[in-house]
Design a protein around this motif. Structure first.
Motif, PDB file in Angstrom:
ATOM      1  N   MET A   1       0.664  -0.926   0.020  1.00 40.77           N
ATOM      2  CA  MET A   1       0.419  -0.033   0.292  1.00 40.77           C
ATOM      3  C   MET A   1       0.814   1.266  -0.188  1.00 40.77           C
ATOM      4  O   MET A   1       0.709   2.396  -1.118  1.00 40.77           O
ATOM      5  CB  MET A   1      -0.752   0.383   1.170  1.00 40.77           C
ATOM      6  N   LYS A   2       1.850   1.283   0.588  1.00 39.52           N
ATOM      7  CA  LYS A   2       3.117   1.882   0.574  1.00 39.52           C
ATOM      8  C   LYS A   2       3.175   2.052  -0.310  1.00 39.52           C
ATOM      9  O   LYS A   2       3.567   3.937  -1.081  1.00 39.52           O
ATOM     10  CB  LYS A   2       3.903   1.736   2.056  1.00 39.52           C
ATOM     11  N   PHE A   3       3.568   1.376  -1.166  1.00 36.68           N
ATOM     12  CA  PHE A   3       4.142   1.458  -2.311  1.00 36.68           C
ATOM     13  C   PHE A   3       3.729   2.155  -3.536  1.00 36.68           C
ATOM     14  O   PHE A   3       3.529   3.464  -4.394  1.00 36.68           O
ATOM     15  CB  PHE A   3       4.316   0.371  -2.736  1.00 36.68           C
ATOM     16  N   ALA A   5       0.902   4.525  -2.738  1.00 35.55           N
ATOM     17  CA  ALA A   5       1.043   5.974  -2.080  1.00 35.55           C
ATOM     18  C   ALA A   5       1.858   6.450  -3.062  1.00 35.55           C
ATOM     19  O   ALA A   5       1.820   7.479  -3.463  1.00 35.55           O
ATOM     20  CB  ALA A   5       0.284   5.931  -0.796  1.00 35.55           C
ATOM     21  N   LEU A   6       3.511   5.892  -2.648  1.00 37.21           N
ATOM     22  CA  LEU A   6       3.854   6.623  -3.057  1.00 37.21           C
ATOM     23  C   LEU A   6       4.750   6.754  -4.605  1.00 37.21           C
ATOM     24  O   LEU A   6       5.090   7.862  -5.641  1.00 37.21           O
ATOM     25  CB  LEU A   6       5.774   6.087  -2.469  1.00 37.21           C
ATOM     26  N   CYS A   8       2.236   6.953  -7.000  1.00 42.86           N
ATOM     27  CA  CYS A   8       1.245   8.308  -7.112  1.00 42.86           C
ATOM     28  C   CYS A   8       1.954   9.520  -6.873  1.00 42.86           C
ATOM     29  O   CYS A   8       1.438  10.654  -7.758  1.00 42.86           O
ATOM     30  CB  CYS A   8      -0.821   8.427  -6.194  1.00 42.86           C
TER      31      CYS A   8
END
Length: 103
Positions: A1-3, A5-6, A8
């Motif tokens: 999920m962090k990937f 967001a990063l 985007c």
């Protein structure tokens, strides 16, 4: 999920940092959306096919007499799972080559 967001945030930074027209930005976002969508669809399809095959093998191990029925049902399920990935491929190709926002 962090990937995700990063990714985007990186795309937004690319959009504000580059001197590109709106048409080029739509093309680049269409390509990114098609690639991400196909990746997610392929991952989901592979997981679903793995679960279907595992359930069929488990059912055959428990009751070898119905292996023919289980195998036929598994092939139908695999075709339906693969159809979802093909639908995503069609949508990605539409986004790449027949994008309504590029006219």
């Amino acid at each position: 999920m962090k990937f995700l967001a990063l990714l985007c945030l990186g795309m937004v930074g690319f959009a504000f940092g580059a001197e590109v027209s709106g048409l080029d930005m739509i093309k680049s976002y269409s390509i990114a959306g098609a690639v991400i969508g196909l990746g997610i669809a392929a991952l989901g399809g592979a997981i679903g096919m793995g679960h279907a095959a595992a359930a069929t093998i488990s059912g055959t191990a428990r009751n070898p007499g119905i292996s023919g029925k289980l195998l036929g049902t598994m092939f139908i399920a695999l075709a339906l799972i693969e159809a979802q990935v093909i639908y995503t491929l069609v949508l990605a190709l539409i986004a790449l080559y027949a994008n309504p926002f590029l006219s």
